[in-house]
Design a protein around this motif. Structure first.
Motif, short mmCIF file in Angstrom:
data_model
loop_
_atom_site.label_atom_id
_atom_site.label_comp_id
_atom_site.label_asym_id
_atom_site.label_seq_id
_atom_site.Cartn_x
_atom_site.Cartn_y
_atom_site.Cartn_z
N GLY A 65 0.90 -1.17 0.09
CA GLY A 65 -0.12 -0.16 0.05
C GLY A 65 0.89 1.12 0.02
O GLY A 65 0.46 2.16 -0.74
N GLY A 69 0.72 4.36 -2.60
CA GLY A 69 0.57 5.62 -2.01
C GLY A 69 1.86 6.66 -2.28
O GLY A 69 1.39 7.68 -2.82
N LEU A 88 -5.88 14.07 4.09
CA LEU A 88 -6.33 12.52 3.68
C LEU A 88 -5.30 11.62 4.11
O LEU A 88 -6.01 10.48 4.67
N ALA A 89 -4.19 11.55 4.31
CA ALA A 89 -3.38 10.64 4.93
C ALA A 89 -3.69 10.25 6.33
O ALA A 89 -3.64 9.23 6.86
N LEU A 92 -7.12 8.35 6.26
CA LEU A 92 -6.64 6.94 5.83
C LEU A 92 -6.08 6.21 7.18
O LEU A 92 -6.19 5.03 7.30
N ALA A 95 -8.80 5.36 9.71
CA ALA A 95 -9.62 4.43 9.07
C ALA A 95 -9.05 2.93 9.19
O ALA A 95 -9.69 1.96 9.64
N GLY A 96 -7.72 2.96 8.44
CA GLY A 96 -6.98 1.69 8.53
C GLY A 96 -6.64 0.94 9.78
O GLY A 96 -6.87 -0.15 9.97
N VAL A 115 -4.66 -0.31 3.45
CA VAL A 115 -5.12 1.06 3.64
C VAL A 115 -3.95 1.83 4.47
O VAL A 115 -3.75 2.96 4.27
N LEU A 116 -3.53 1.28 5.66
CA LEU A 116 -2.66 1.99 6.41
C LEU A 116 -1.38 2.32 5.30
O LEU A 116 -0.91 3.37 5.50
N LEU A 118 -1.22 2.89 2.41
CA LEU A 118 -1.60 4.22 1.30
C LEU A 118 -1.41 5.31 2.31
O LEU A 118 -0.98 6.27 1.66
N ALA A 119 -1.99 5.33 3.27
CA ALA A 119 -1.68 6.46 4.39
C ALA A 119 -0.27 6.95 4.63
O ALA A 119 0.28 8.02 4.53
#
Length: 462
Positions: A65, A69, A88-89, A92, A95-96, A115-116, A118-119
């Motif tokens: 991810g 990202g 955004l980071a 995410l 959320a992750g 997802v983590l 991507l952040a």
């Protein structure tokens, strides 16, 4: 525009430092996510009854991810702005973290970890960029170093948190609790000002000057800085075209990629992701595994100060030489002890001591200095492309390390695995000698001229 300076009515210098420290907390998020999985994997493996290969995927999915990202982070930072990219980071990240805590299967956990990642990929690109653009010249180096330090602190805090939750056996709390600092970071980053450089890129000169005035407090300094930024913006980034057209730029990009591969193949994230498993192979029980893992994190934090203190006194290459020798010695002795058998208390402590010696070698050398060199060796017109290429390489190499360590342990044994990483560190010593330049005290412009004139890479800092 809402800024910290407007909100809390502090002096410009104090506001600027506060803003930079808050942005550097992105490094804390980065470190937390690297460190937290270490203590959770044995509990996850027991609850879901999965094999080592699945655990490798759970660990390495975050790096997958992060690579994705990082690939998109440059576009996001340009299109949305630095501040909104950090928001955004942070979102995410929260959320992750919550998705990890709620995961009902290994597959769900892999998705959540992605997802983590991507952040982290977005934040790891955007936060240093934001710091470089907001901090004034006389504190820029300290602020960027603070970001690197916060990564090591985040790893240590995650290890401590894992140790505390290990007594309850709750891996969900281990992975979920980091949503709390993530939420605090999200709230904090919302009050940051936008980068003046990005505002000027968007033709918003008045807003840029307003932000700089609140950060600098000196109208003449603001005028000069706006003029400097505008002059820099007249040198557009054309990295992809430069990469295709200029073989000398390809050399600097290749060196940046090589440096990041070297950094990951030192074996550092083998220890960061699988420390409890390593200490288990040394004969320690569960709680001792966790406390020694926390000691790894603390050593990583403290040894980072060695690099900060010595990098501009000794130079890059001498510190890298010392680091490679130290890392090879530490891992080589650990491998030897595992081959001979770790049976006594003294042998156990010796193995731990040598592993911590390896951590010292990394934290004082390849950890911070590879990132420094990767930014210094790229020419101005291709700097974003070059640094972006090396950053993506870092995450891909990181993922490969995370996805293969347990397989190596099972295939060739712990002793041979540590000998392999020790041998790689000796190879990296030779590579540093052969191709890495010394850049201490040399201007970026001089390095660029030497590179483009075709001098050997190891001599572009002379």
């Amino acid at each position: 525009m809402s800024t910290v300076a407007q909100t809390v009515h502090v002096q410009p210098r104090t506001a600027a430092v506060f803003i930079c420290v808050l942005a550097a907390l992105a490094g804390l998020m980065f470190g937390l996510d690297i460190g937290v999985i270490s203590g959770a994997t044995p509990l996850i493996q027991a609850e879901f009854a999965v094999d080592d290969h699945t655990i490798e995927w759970i660990v390495s999915s975050m790096m997958l991810g992060a690579a994705v990202g990082a690939l998109g982070a440059g576009w996001l930072a340009a299109a949305l702005g630095r501040k909104r990219s950090l928001i955004l980071a942070a979102a995410l990240f929260v959320a992750g973290s919550l998705m990890c805590a709620a995961a009902g299967s290994p597959q769900a956990l892999i998705v959540a970890r992605t997802v983590l990642g991507l952040a982290i990929g977005v934040a790891a690109f955007t936060a240093p960029l934001y710091l470089a653009e907001v901090a004034s010249g006389h504190i820029r180096g300290a602020m960027i170093s603070t970001y690197q330090l916060m990564i090591t602190i985040g790893i240590f805090v995650a290890f401590l948190s894992d140790t505390a939750f290990s007594y309850t056996g709750s891996w969900r709390w281990m992975l979920g609790v980091i949503a709390i600092p993530g939420a605090l970071f999200l709230l904090g980053v919302m009050v940051l000002p936008e980068s003046p450089r990005w505002l000027l890129m968007r033709g918003r000169g008045g807003d840029a000057a307003d932000v700089l005035q609140r950060l600098r407090g000196d109208a003449e300094a603001v005028r000069r800085e706006v003029a400097d930024i505008e002059a820099q913006l007249r040198t557009p980034q054309r990295g992809w075209h430069l990469f295709l057209e200029n073989r000398h730029f390809r050399r600097s990009v290749g060196l940046g990629v090589l440096l990041q591969i070297m950094q990951q193949l030192t074996g550092i994230n083998v220890v960061m992701y699988y420390a409890p498993r390593i200490f288990q192979s040394m004969g320690y029980d569960v709680h001792a595994q966790m406390w020694f893992t926390a000691a790894v994190g603390l050593t990583n934090v403290l040894a980072t100060f060695i690099a900060i203190a010595l990098v501009d006194r000794w130079g890059r290459k001498p510190i890298l030489y010392a680091g490679c020798v130290t890392m090879a010695a530490g891992l080589g002795i650990v491998g030897t002890l595992m081959h001979l058998g770790i049976d006594t208390r003294a042998e156990q402590l010796a193995a731990v001591g040598m592993l911590l010696l390896f951590i010292v070698g990394f934290a004082m050398s390849a950890g911070p200095l590879v990132w420094t060199l990767c930014s210094e060796i790229q020419p101005l017109k291709g700097r974003e492309f070059g640094v972006g290429a090396s950053t993506v390489t870092n995450w891909v190499a990181n993922m490969i390390v995370g996805a293969t360590f347990l397989t190596l342990l099972n295939a060739i044994g712990p002793g041979n695995t540590f000998w392999l990483y020790a041998a790689l560190n000796l190879l990296f010593l030779l590579i540093t000698l052969a191709v890495v330049p010394e850049t201490k005290g040399v201007s970026l412009e001089h390095i660029e001229r030497r590179l483009m004139d075709g001098h050997p890479l190891r001599r572009i800092g002379q």
